[in-house]
Design a protein around this motif. Structure first.
Motif, PDB file in Angstrom:
ATOM      1  N   ARG A 197       0.847  -1.192   0.000  1.00 44.66           N
ATOM      2  CA  ARG A 197       0.000   0.000   0.000  1.00 44.66           C
ATOM      3  C   ARG A 197       0.881   1.240   0.000  1.00 44.66           C
ATOM      4  O   ARG A 197       1.824   1.349   0.773  1.00 44.66           O
ATOM      5  N   ARG A 198       0.532   2.165  -0.883  1.00 48.53           N
ATOM      6  CA  ARG A 198       1.277   3.412  -0.938  1.00 48.53           C
ATOM      7  C   ARG A 198       0.729   4.367   0.117  1.00 48.53           C
ATOM      8  O   ARG A 198      -0.444   4.354   0.425  1.00 48.53           O
ATOM      9  N   ASP A 240       2.538   9.553  -1.097  1.00 43.71           N
ATOM     10  CA  ASP A 240       2.930   8.988  -2.389  1.00 43.71           C
ATOM     11  C   ASP A 240       1.794   9.088  -3.396  1.00 43.71           C
ATOM     12  O   ASP A 240       2.011   9.402  -4.558  1.00 43.71           O
ATOM     13  N   ARG A 241       0.573   8.792  -2.943  1.00 42.46           N
ATOM     14  CA  ARG A 241      -0.579   8.873  -3.845  1.00 42.46           C
ATOM     15  C   ARG A 241      -0.820  10.305  -4.286  1.00 42.46           C
ATOM     16  O   ARG A 241      -1.095  10.562  -5.449  1.00 42.46           O
ATOM     17  N   THR A 296      -6.346   2.198 -14.588  1.00 43.07           N
ATOM     18  CA  THR A 296      -5.104   1.687 -14.035  1.00 43.07           C
ATOM     19  C   THR A 296      -4.936   0.236 -14.430  1.00 43.07           C
ATOM     20  O   THR A 296      -5.890  -0.529 -14.429  1.00 43.07           O
TER      21      THR A 296
END
Length: 172
Positions: free
Chosen positions: A4-5, A9-10, A143
């Protein structure tokens, strides 16, 4: 380590994506403004006709830029679906953009070239671009989903999730 980011980061990824989208959009904006003004003031077309032609030219430019640069890392398996959705959402953006022009020019009576450009290429295009960014990243350029990982030994997975208990001291 977790796959999981983090939120940071997201957000950084979205900011980079928005910057690329904005760069492609800036080029599309130039195409839109030049074609609109050529059609409206050189070819003497009606403002809405000029707006639709200009937006159509920008849509073509933006599709190429977004597909091959902004969203090049996204899923490429459904090109006809992608192009159809891109066209659909771009047309909704075109209605937003030229709706602002129609409201200003015909509804409010602001008929100067400056007023037409502000209504279409600043207000309408600004609102339309926000809609396009959301719809393209949500529906059009999806994505890439990684292939499902093979399940590990279930007993190891369950053991990793089960809390350990401390041994009780002997009574005595």
């Amino acid at each position: 380590m977790s796959d999981r980011r983090t939120l940071r980061d997201r957000l950084r990824g979205i900011a980079q994506e928005a910057a690329k989208f904005g760069t492609v959009g800036a080029f599309g904006f130039l195409v839109n403004v030049v074609v609109f003004n050529l059609c409206a003031h050189v070819a003497d077309l009606a403002p809405l006709r000029a707006g639709v032609i200009a937006t159509s030219a920008a849509i073509c430019t933006n599709y190429l830029g977004n597909r091959h640069w902004t969203y090049r890392h996204r899923d490429k398996t459904g090109r006809s679906r992608e192009a159809g959705l891109f066209l659909l959402f771009s047309c909704v953006g075109m209605v937003i953009e030229n709706g602002a022009l129609a409201l200003s020019h015909y509804g409010l009576g602001f008929t100067s070239p400056l007023a037409d450009n502000l209504a279409k290429n600043v207000i309408g295009l600004g609102i339309g671009s926000l809609f396009r960014f959301w719809s393209y990243r949500t529906w059009v350029f999806r994505t890439v989903t990684p292939p499902a990982a093979a399940p590990e030994d279930e007993t190891a997975s369950v053991a990793a999730l089960t809390p350990r208990r401390e041994a009780a001291p002997p009574r005595g």
